[in-house]
Design an enzyme around this catalytic site. Structure first.
Site: not given
Length: 395
Positions: A168-169
């Site tokens: 996600d990051s």
């Protein structure tokens, strides 16, 4: 302070975690980010992880620099309100399952009729097309499908997932970059566009040449634990005081300094020592030499000796070490942010520095719907209309 994105209006419809983090990165540099949540179902990140006095701490980081409003997009009145909000917006960030916005009459075709300059960032597990497009997707699945998990962990252990939102990051950074490219294109052409970003792809792009290796050699990256098949010694090593250090020898000169430091200078003359792959093939011997030397010394002594020898080393930190480290203090990596609910809260700062227009965390994540009346009131809704919409559960 005026940021480089001052005047850019971003509407954030996304949840958990890539989309909201991408919007936060834009907000860090001055964009006016308006976070839209369901009136009865706040962003799930408000309830993820530890909380203090009922206040979710993850949200304080993820919701930084955002005004918060509530709007039920599945209600026709709510959808109409979003169109009004987007009429002068620059960016929309969303991560609904593909087809959801279209079902509500809020797909790109409809939104570009309202605002042809709008950049629409669509973040989903598997992208907007293909046989998996409508599957639910999360970062964990991307970490599995990208090849990351298969290459992570001990050789005799299972594939290993990270204990945090890595995919996600990485996707958030890629999304923020893609949005900036789309905004630049719009500045040149006057026309917005759609950014289609699948979470399974950015993390794969970070994994090096695994596809090219397989394409050309049939080579599949194995699990190596903390070792590398490109160089050695490269591992984590336990010190006499029970703490750990990480050592890397990507450069040949560093490898030579390390073995001399640990009392094995004769290894430099071995034919296999001259290349990273040769050293990797003798990782057992090199690790044994380094481990024995490190195990006799406390961590601070090890670090000091490596620094004196100009060899690459780093202590293995937990968060307590990070907060006490002078290098992070010099960089301003950790920021103390004012907050209405917690007073002050520390969090990671903007992850890079611009000399003339630096980013800034102005405030932490705000309460659910805190700015609803102010934001929608600015669209021309009076107090009576706002009250009626609240009463009907539209906002």
């Amino acid at each position: 302070m005026t940021g480089p994105l001052d005047g850019v209006k971003v509407v954030d419809l996304a949840t958990l975690f890539a989309g909201p983090l991408a919007a936060a990165f834009l907000g860090d540099f001055g964009a006016d980010v308006i976070k839209v949540e369901h009136p009865a179902k706040p962003d799930p990140s408000r309830g993820h992880g530890p909380a203090k006095d009922g206040v979710g701490l993850w949200w304080k980081v993820l919701g930084r620099n955002k005004r918060t409003v509530t709007c039920n997009l599945s209600d026709p009145e709510g959808a109409a309100l979003l169109r009004r909000l987007l009429a002068d917006a620059d960016v929309l960030v969303e991560n609904f399952r593909p087809g959801t916005l279209e079902r509500w009459g809020l797909g790109p075709a409809e939104l570009h009729e309202v605002n042809p300059r709008l950049v629409i960032a669509r973040i989903s597990g598997f992208g907007q097309v293909g046989p998996y497009a409508r599957r639910p997707g999360f970062g964990t699945l991307a970490e599995a499908m990208s090849g990351f998990a298969a290459a992570t962990g001990e050789p005799d252990g299972p594939p290993t997932l990270p204990p945090f939102g890595l995919a996600d990051s990485v996707t958030a950074l890629a999304a923020a970059y893609a949005v900036m490219l789309a905004l630049r294109s719009r500045d040149l052409t006057g026309v917005g566009q759609v950014v289609d970003l699948a979470i399974i792809e950015p993390i794969m792009a970070m994994l090096g040449p695994q596809i090219t290796w397989y394409d050309q050699l049939g080579y599949i990256q194995p699990r190596l634990g903390n070792r590398s098949n490109n160089n050695a010694p490269r591992n984590t090593y336990r010190c006499a005081d029970g703490r750990w250090v990480a050592i890397s020898t990507s450069a040949q000169s560093i490898a030579e300094r390390v073995v001399r430091l640990v009392g094995r200078p004769e290894l430099v003359d071995e034919p296999w020592f001259a290349t990273g792959s040769g050293r990797a093939a003798h990782a057992d011997e090199l690790d044994a030499a380094v481990s024995a030397w490190v195990a006799e010394r406390d961590r601070d002594e090890v670090v000091a000796a490596f620094e004196a020898a100009q060899a690459a080393v780093a202590p293995v930190y937990d968060v307590r070490d990070i907060l006490a480290d002078p290098q992070y203090a010099a960089l301003g990596t950790v920021r103390t942010v004012p907050d209405e609910e917690l007073g002050e809260v520390r969090m990671q700062n903007v992850p890079f520095r611009l000399s003339e227009t630096p980013g800034e965390i102005r405030y932490a994540g705000r309460r659910h719907g805190q700015d609803t009346d102010v934001v929608f009131g600015a669209l021309g809704l009076d107090a009576g209309e706002l009250a009626a919409l609240h009463q009907r559960g539209v906002i």
